[in-house]
Motif scaffolding. Structure first.
Motif, PDB file in Angstrom:
ATOM      1  N   LEU A 158      41.243  27.637  38.414  1.00  0.00           N
ATOM      2  CA  LEU A 158      41.758  28.487  37.347  1.00  0.00           C
ATOM      3  C   LEU A 158      41.996  27.670  36.081  1.00  0.00           C
ATOM      4  N   ALA A 159      42.570  26.488  36.227  1.00  0.00           N
ATOM      5  CA  ALA A 159      42.826  25.638  35.070  1.00  0.00           C
ATOM      6  C   ALA A 159      41.517  25.178  34.421  1.00  0.00           C
ATOM      7  N   LEU A 160      40.510  24.907  35.237  1.00  0.00           N
ATOM      8  CA  LEU A 160      39.217  24.471  34.727  1.00  0.00           C
ATOM      9  C   LEU A 160      38.465  25.606  34.048  1.00  0.00           C
ATOM     10  N   GLY A 161      38.654  26.829  34.553  1.00  0.00           N
ATOM     11  CA  GLY A 161      37.948  27.980  33.999  1.00  0.00           C
ATOM     12  C   GLY A 161      36.509  28.070  34.450  1.00  0.00           C
ATOM     13  N   GLN A 162      36.150  27.282  35.451  1.00  0.00           N
ATOM     14  CA  GLN A 162      34.799  27.274  36.001  1.00  0.00           C
ATOM     15  C   GLN A 162      34.885  27.096  37.509  1.00  0.00           C
ATOM     16  N   GLY A 163      33.843  27.555  38.198  1.00  0.00           N
ATOM     17  CA  GLY A 163      33.838  27.379  39.643  1.00  0.00           C
ATOM     18  C   GLY A 163      32.676  28.115  40.271  1.00  0.00           C
ATOM     19  N   VAL A 164      32.687  28.148  41.588  1.00  0.00           N
ATOM     20  CA  VAL A 164      31.644  28.837  42.350  1.00  0.00           C
ATOM     21  C   VAL A 164      32.311  29.849  43.272  1.00  0.00           C
ATOM     22  N   CYS A 165      31.526  30.423  44.165  1.00  0.00           N
ATOM     23  CA  CYS A 165      32.029  31.552  44.945  1.00  0.00           C
ATOM     24  C   CYS A 165      33.267  31.222  45.757  1.00  0.00           C
ATOM     25  N   GLN A 166      33.336  30.017  46.349  1.00  0.00           N
ATOM     26  CA  GLN A 166      34.525  29.716  47.147  1.00  0.00           C
ATOM     27  C   GLN A 166      35.769  29.601  46.275  1.00  0.00           C
ATOM     28  N   ASP A 167      35.602  29.167  45.015  1.00  0.00           N
ATOM     29  CA  ASP A 167      36.740  29.102  44.101  1.00  0.00           C
ATOM     30  C   ASP A 167      37.225  30.505  43.749  1.00  0.00           C
ATOM     31  N   HIS A 168      36.290  31.413  43.481  1.00  0.00           N
ATOM     32  CA  HIS A 168      36.670  32.803  43.210  1.00  0.00           C
ATOM     33  C   HIS A 168      37.406  33.408  44.408  1.00  0.00           C
ATOM     34  N   ALA A 169      36.898  33.125  45.609  1.00  0.00           N
ATOM     35  CA  ALA A 169      37.547  33.650  46.814  1.00  0.00           C
ATOM     36  C   ALA A 169      38.947  33.067  46.987  1.00  0.00           C
ATOM     37  N   HIS A 170      39.086  31.764  46.811  1.00  0.00           N
ATOM     38  CA  HIS A 170      40.401  31.132  46.973  1.00  0.00           C
ATOM     39  C   HIS A 170      41.404  31.658  45.948  1.00  0.00           C
ATOM     40  N   LEU A 171      40.960  31.862  44.730  1.00  0.00           N
ATOM     41  CA  LEU A 171      41.864  32.370  43.700  1.00  0.00           C
ATOM     42  C   LEU A 171      42.307  33.793  44.028  1.00  0.00           C
TER      43      LEU A 171
END
Length: 267
Positions: A158-171
Motif C-alpha cells: 500500500l505504501a509503495l502503491g505498486q504490486g501484483v496479485c498476491q499484494d492485492h489479495a493481502h491488502l
C-alpha cells in the motif's frame, strides 16, 4: 468451460544442493464449480500426498541426494462453471471465523485501517461493500510485475502503491480482518484471454451477509471483479504462505535461479 493447464517450475543452482523440501499446492481443489478431468504431477525425489487443514490437496516433496537442478510439472484439464454472483459453497466444514486472524503479511496499519473504513462496516459486509473495497485497492495499488516479492506485506504494498496479485489479495484480507469480516487467500490460475500472458494467480474469498445469501463470494481484486468459469482454484489459506503453489527450503546450492512457465488453453 474446459481449461487445459501446464505449469512448469524450474530451479537451477550454481552449487550442488544436499537437501530440498518443497510443499506443493499444485492439484485443483475438489469443488462444485470445478471438476478435474485429468491431472498429473511430475517431480523428482520422494513425494508424499496428503490433505492439509484447509482441505487442499497437497504434496510434500523431498530430495536428499546431491542435485544441481529441480523441475516440477503440473498438468491436466478441468471443467469449470461460473458460480452465481461469485458465490462458492462453504463445503470445507471450517468455521469462517478462522479466517479473521491477521498474519504477518496481512497485519493492519493506520493506512490499511483508513482504506478499510472507506468501504467496510464492522462485523458483516454485503457484496457491494466488498466490491467497493476491491475497486479502491485496484486504484490504490497499481499492478506492476516485479515491484514486490512474496515476502512483501500488505502495508508495504500500500505504501509503495505498486504490486501484483498476491499484494492485492493481502491488502484486501488485511482490510476485512480489521473489521472482523472473514476473508481468505486463494491461489490458482486464470485464463488470460486475448492478453496471451498466463501465470499463477491469486485472489480472495470473503464472507458476505446479503439479504438472500450468507456465505463466501470469490473476488479477483487485481481485476476488481467476481470469479467466473475462467478460474481454476488450487488452494485456500490465510495468506500466500499457506496457499502458495510451490514453497520450500533447501540446504546448499549457492545462487538460485527460478523460471516459471504456465500455459492455459480454454476450450
Amino acid at each position: 468451460m474446459q481449461l487445459t493447464i501446464r505449469h512448469e517450475t524450474r530451479y537451477t543452482y550454481t552449487l550442488p544442493l544436499a537437501y530440498t523440501i518443497q510443499q506443493l499446492h499444485l492439484t485443483p481443489r475438489a469443488e462444485p464449480q470445478q471438476h478435474v478431468l485429468s491431472w498429473s504431477l511430475s517431480t523428482p525425489g520422494h513425494v508424499h500426498a496428503y490433505t492439509d487443514a484447509y482441505g487442499n490437496l497437497s504434496h510434500m516433496m523431498t530430495m536428499d541426494a546431491p542435485h544441481n537442478a529441480l523441475c516440477i510439472v503440473a498438468s491436466g484439464s478441468i471443467a469449470t462453471t461460473a458460480p452465481d454472483r461469485g458465490r462458492v459453497p462453504n463445503g470445507d466444514h471450517l468455521s469462517p471465523l478462522i479466517f479473521t486472524v491477521p498474519t504477518r503479511l496481512t497485519a493492519a496499519t493506520p493506512g490499511i485501517l483508513e482504506l478499510a473504513a472507506s468501504c467496510l462496516p464492522d462485523g458483516k459486509a454485503q457484496s457491494k461493500d466488498l466490491m467497493c473495497l476491491a475497486e479502491h485497492i485496484f486504484g490504490a495499488v497499481r499492478y506492476q510485475s516485479g515491484a514486490t516479492a512474496v515476502s512483501t506485506t500488505a502495508s508495504d504494498a500500500l505504501a509503495l502503491g505498486q504490486g501484483v496479485c498476491q499484494d492485492h489479495a493481502h491488502l484486501f484480507l488485511a482490510c476485512c480482518h480489521a473489521h472482523g469480516i472473514p476473508a481468505r487467500y486463494v491461489s490458482g490460475y486464470i485464463d488470460p484471454g486475448n492478453t496471451g500472458h498466463a501465470a499463477s494467480h491469486a485472489w480472495v474469498d470473503a464472507w458476505v451477509d446479503d439479504k438472500d445469501y450468507s456465505g463466501w463470494i470469490s473476488i479477483d481484486v487485481t481485476h476488481a471483479r467476481l470469479m467466473t468459469d475462467a478460474y481454476c482454484r488450487l488452494a485456500i489459506g490465510r495468506d500466500y504462505d499457506g496457499a502458495a503453489p510451490v514453497r520450500g527450503v533447501r540446504r546448499g546450492g549457492g545462487t538460485e535461479s527460478l523460471s516459471v512457465d504456465v500455459q492455459i488453453v480454454p476450450q
